[in-house]
Design an enzyme around this catalytic site. Structure first.
Site, mmCIF file in Angstrom:
data_model
loop_
_atom_site.group_PDB
_atom_site.id
_atom_site.type_symbol
_atom_site.label_atom_id
_atom_site.label_comp_id
_atom_site.label_asym_id
_atom_site.label_seq_id
_atom_site.Cartn_x
_atom_site.Cartn_y
_atom_site.Cartn_z
ATOM 1 N N SER A 38 86.796 17.375 -1.309
ATOM 2 C CA SER A 38 85.526 17.932 -0.848
ATOM 3 C C SER A 38 85.428 19.422 -1.151
ATOM 4 C CB SER A 38 85.417 17.729 0.667
ATOM 5 O OG SER A 38 84.391 18.534 1.198
ATOM 6 N N TYR A 93 88.279 18.517 9.747
ATOM 7 C CA TYR A 93 87.937 17.668 8.593
ATOM 8 C C TYR A 93 88.321 18.387 7.295
ATOM 9 C CZ TYR A 93 85.307 15.815 4.725
ATOM 10 O OH TYR A 93 84.975 15.328 3.489
ATOM 11 N N LYS A 111 91.374 17.617 4.200
ATOM 12 C CA LYS A 111 91.212 17.549 2.739
ATOM 13 C C LYS A 111 92.182 18.509 2.051
ATOM 14 C CE LYS A 111 88.130 14.359 2.591
ATOM 15 N NZ LYS A 111 88.476 13.012 2.092
HETATM 16 C C1 WQD Z 1 73.637 20.578 4.858
HETATM 17 C C2 WQD Z 1 72.778 21.760 5.296
HETATM 18 C C3 WQD Z 1 73.167 22.412 7.569
HETATM 19 C C4 WQD Z 1 71.584 18.834 9.475
HETATM 20 C C5 WQD Z 1 78.566 17.827 3.961
HETATM 21 C C6 WQD Z 1 79.519 16.864 4.545
HETATM 22 C C7 WQD Z 1 80.943 17.217 4.211
HETATM 23 C C8 WQD Z 1 81.079 17.513 2.736
HETATM 24 C C9 WQD Z 1 80.047 18.494 2.231
HETATM 25 C C10 WQD Z 1 82.039 15.645 1.620
HETATM 26 C C11 WQD Z 1 73.563 22.757 6.140
HETATM 27 C C12 WQD Z 1 71.732 21.917 7.378
HETATM 28 C C13 WQD Z 1 72.000 19.755 8.530
HETATM 29 C C14 WQD Z 1 70.458 19.135 10.312
HETATM 30 C C15 WQD Z 1 70.227 21.244 9.188
HETATM 31 N N1 WQD Z 1 80.963 16.317 1.980
HETATM 32 N N2 WQD Z 1 71.324 20.930 8.399
HETATM 33 N N3 WQD Z 1 69.829 20.333 10.122
HETATM 34 O O1 WQD Z 1 77.561 20.560 6.250
HETATM 35 O O2 WQD Z 1 77.125 20.881 3.767
HETATM 36 O O3 WQD Z 1 78.684 19.074 4.610
HETATM 37 O O4 WQD Z 1 78.761 17.984 2.572
HETATM 38 O O5 WQD Z 1 83.156 15.872 1.877
HETATM 39 O O6 WQD Z 1 81.723 16.113 4.584
HETATM 40 O O7 WQD Z 1 79.353 16.887 5.925
HETATM 41 O O8 WQD Z 1 76.198 18.889 4.905
HETATM 42 O O9 WQD Z 1 74.134 17.647 5.384
HETATM 43 O O10 WQD Z 1 75.579 18.408 7.338
HETATM 44 O O11 WQD Z 1 74.289 20.088 6.035
HETATM 45 O O12 WQD Z 1 69.634 22.325 9.055
HETATM 46 O O13 WQD Z 1 70.048 18.330 11.178
HETATM 47 O O14 WQD Z 1 71.723 21.275 6.127
HETATM 48 O O15 WQD Z 1 73.189 23.540 8.433
HETATM 49 O O16 WQD Z 1 73.086 24.059 5.844
HETATM 50 P P1 WQD Z 1 77.391 19.968 4.910
HETATM 51 P P2 WQD Z 1 75.037 18.676 5.974
#
Ligand code: WQD
Length: 337
Positions: free
Chosen positions: A124, A149, A153
């Site tokens: 990741s 998490y 990784k």
């Molecule tokens: C994306 C953006 C949030 C939800 C994910 C996986 C992680 C890894 C990388 C594989 C962020 C914003 C989110 C919401 C929001 N993948 N957001 N409101 O945190 O980048 O990580 O991809 O390993 O396992 O979790 O992804 O989709 O949670 O967030 O504003 O209700 O959307 O703050 O900026 P993230 P995400």
């Protein structure tokens, strides 16, 4: 025969479809903790082939041993099975260390014991934390993990390094995913978040379909073009394809070292607001959202430099953010039928 652990999960199921379409024989192990047997039906409907499936928890060491005693024709393993919710890992770190580290150790013990040597590991971009330079290359320093998490990784990659040093015949490729989104264009398989979605896209689609009142945008004063955080959103179909080319590289012994790392993203960053507006434009609807406080542990921006995967794997993403947002919406509508 290719073993796919976690093969009924979001990325796993799309990769199984791609493997079957390439003519590979596939056996899936999944403990169904974050999936359902309906996904197996979806895979079968899309490809016309029903892959072998064994419900098995990789934390059950004797069961893992028995599986490899029984299946003598495994030529490659793609290891997806793991827990992946950043927020949940903060609340329940020991579940994450047991499930993400323990199972990798059992899998590697069985593979090395049986002389198996081709592993594709799902890593990741979270290993980079907030990279100092963007886009992020594979040479970017690994920074202290911001969540258990992310730490699992990093620890997993260290375990792979020690394994290839101890077992010279063993070879692995770690794919560092950026943000997987979307669904199969058939809308027969897609993301199945349990309970309240942690990730942005399923929360957007559930808000659009009326399952959620309103999307909370976590933070609007980041140092980005519009103040909202930036990520590299890659269509799950493109991500699945990256696994196919990485597996072929190992099976053909074209790897240049016994442990290789590749960033798998589109190379383009999109802010939360840009994603929301693209979703509204593509699907001709409005998403109800409000600005909320930042989420602890989030980085400001992360998007991939994919030069290495382009040049070494001959792979690059083909589908657009809009394609993924359209497919994600069609999948959500299908779920609501
Ligand atoms: C994306 C953006 C949030 C939800 C994910 C996986 C992680 C890894 C990388 C594989 C962020 C914003 C989110 C919401 C929001 N993948 N957001 N409101 O945190 O980048 O990580 O991809 O390993 O396992 O979790 O992804 O989709 O949670 O967030 O504003 O209700 O959307 O703050 O900026 P993230 P995400």
């Amino acid at each position: 025969m290719i073993l796919v652990t976690g093969g009924l999960g979001f990325i796993g199921s799309h990769t199984v479809v791609a493997l079957l379409e390439q003519g590979y024989e596939v056996v899936i192990i999944d403990n169904l903790s974050n999936s359902s047997l309906a996904v197996l039906d979806g895979i079968t409907k899309i490809t016309g082939v029903k892959p072998h499936f064994e419900q098995l928890d990789l934390r059950n060491k004797p069961a893992v041993h028995y599986f490899f005693e029984k299946h003598k024709n495994i030529e490659g393993v793609i290891h997806f099975a793991a827990s992946k919710a950043v927020g949940e890992s903060v609340k329940n770190p020991l579940l994450y260390y047991e499930n993400n580290i323990g199972t990798l150790v059992y899998l590697l013990q069985e593979m090395t014991r049986h002389g198996l040597s081709n592993l594709i590991f799902s890593s990741s971009c979270t290993v980079y934390g907030q990279a100092a330079t963007l886009p992020i290359t594979e040479e970017a320093p690994i920074q202290k993990a911001l969540s258990p998490y992310g730490n699992t990784k990093q620890i997993s990659e260290a375990i792979l390094k020690d394994t290839v040093n101890a077992y010279p015949a063993f070879k692995a490729i770690a794919l560092r995913y950026f943000n997987p989104i979307g669904a199969h264009p058939s809308a027969l398989i897609g993301e199945l978040p349990r309970g309240t979605p942690q990730n942005l896209i399923p929360y957007i689609t559930q808000t659009a379909i009326g399952k959620r009142e309103e999307l909370a945008v976590f933070g609007s004063d980041y140092d980005t073009s519009d103040g909202t955080a930036v990520r590299d959103y890659i269509h799950v179909i493109d991500l699945a394809e990256a696994h196919i080319v990485a597996l072929a590289r190992l099976l053909a012994a074209k790897n240049k070292s016994n442990l290789e790392f590749f960033n798998i993203g589109t190379g383009t960053g999109s802010s939360v607001l840009e994603v929301i507006h693209a979703f509204e434009r593509v699907n001709k609807l409005k998403v109800n959202y409000k600005i909320a406080p930042k989420r602890p542990g989030d980085v400001t921006a992360a998007y991939a430099d994919t030069t290495l995967a382009n040049n070494e794997l001959g792979w690059q993403s083909r589908l657009s953010l809009e394609d993924a947002l359209r497919d994600a919406w069609h999948w959500e509508q299908k779920l609501a039928e």
